[in-house]
Design a protein around this motif. Structure first.
Motif, mmCIF file in Angstrom:
data_model
loop_
_atom_site.group_PDB
_atom_site.id
_atom_site.type_symbol
_atom_site.label_atom_id
_atom_site.label_comp_id
_atom_site.label_asym_id
_atom_site.label_seq_id
_atom_site.Cartn_x
_atom_site.Cartn_y
_atom_site.Cartn_z
ATOM 1 N N SER A 23 25.266 109.343 101.989
ATOM 2 C CA SER A 23 24.430 109.430 103.187
ATOM 3 C C SER A 23 23.964 108.054 103.644
ATOM 4 O O SER A 23 23.993 107.732 104.837
ATOM 5 N N LEU A 49 32.841 114.456 104.112
ATOM 6 C CA LEU A 49 31.845 115.519 104.241
ATOM 7 C C LEU A 49 32.200 116.732 103.384
ATOM 8 O O LEU A 49 31.304 117.420 102.877
ATOM 9 N N ARG A 53 29.723 118.150 100.554
ATOM 10 C CA ARG A 53 29.336 119.559 100.471
ATOM 11 C C ARG A 53 29.592 120.104 99.062
ATOM 12 O O ARG A 53 28.769 120.810 98.490
ATOM 13 N N VAL A 162 28.232 115.334 112.328
ATOM 14 C CA VAL A 162 28.013 114.520 111.125
ATOM 15 C C VAL A 162 26.521 114.324 110.896
ATOM 16 O O VAL A 162 26.025 114.476 109.781
ATOM 17 N N MET A 165 24.982 117.527 109.597
ATOM 18 C CA MET A 165 25.318 117.796 108.202
ATOM 19 C C MET A 165 24.558 116.886 107.255
ATOM 20 O O MET A 165 24.109 117.301 106.197
#
Length: 174
Positions: A23, A49, A53, A162, A165
């Protein structure tokens, strides 16, 4: 079982670190890029991503597994002469064991529900695309308008997606 607890917590911690660093790196790079470059960068983050996840799911599952194992370990009787330890160990051991099991069950159920909803949504989208293509073919336009959107959608997620998320992962919600 003691090492199982340690390994579970270590895996949870490592997954959380991966999410934090991923991140931060994405945020850092997005801040440096021009608006046009940001869209291209976001389009290339699809695989990253997916890993984020999976790491998030692993972090939760490993924590709940380790929490459950520690609850079971607390139920052991070591024959301690300290009488006040016994009732507390049983009280909190059972609470931790049942709480951990409920957490694991909830994670499994949530994953199952999300997969069902995703496959249902995918089927609806495919049906909608077929209807749109049939409508365009009847009007004589052909799939030209669909082709431009399809190539853009296959590149990866948009910058807005993005950011959503990453905000979702940072908030700690599942």
């Amino acid at each position: 079982l003691g090492p199982t607890y340690v390994v579970g917590m270590a895996a949870s911690f490592c997954s959380a670190l991966y999410l934090t660093f991923t991140s931060a790196i994405i945020d850092f790079n997005l801040a440096r890029l021009s608006p046009k470059a940001k869209e291209g960068f976001a389009a290339m983050l699809g695989e990253t991503l997916i890993y984020a996840r999976r790491s998030y799911a692993l972090c939760l599952a490993m924590f709940m597994m380790a929490f459950t194992v520690m609850g079971y370990i607390k139920l052991w009787d070591y024959g301690s002469p300290l009488s006040e330890q016994g009732p507390l160990a049983w009280k909190y051991g059972i609470l931790q064991l049942i709480g951990g099991l409920l957490g694991l069950l909830s994670l499994w159920r949530l994953r199952h529900t999300i997969r069902l909803e995703a496959s249902r949504l995918n089927e609806l989208n495919e049906l909608k695309e077929v209807k749109e293509l049939d409508g365009a073919a009847k009007e004589g336009e052909g799939p030209r308008s669909q082709g431009s959107q399809g190539s853009q959608g296959s590149q990866g997620p948009s910058l807005c997606k993005v950011r959503q998320m990453l905000a979702h992962a940072k908030s700690g919600s599942s």
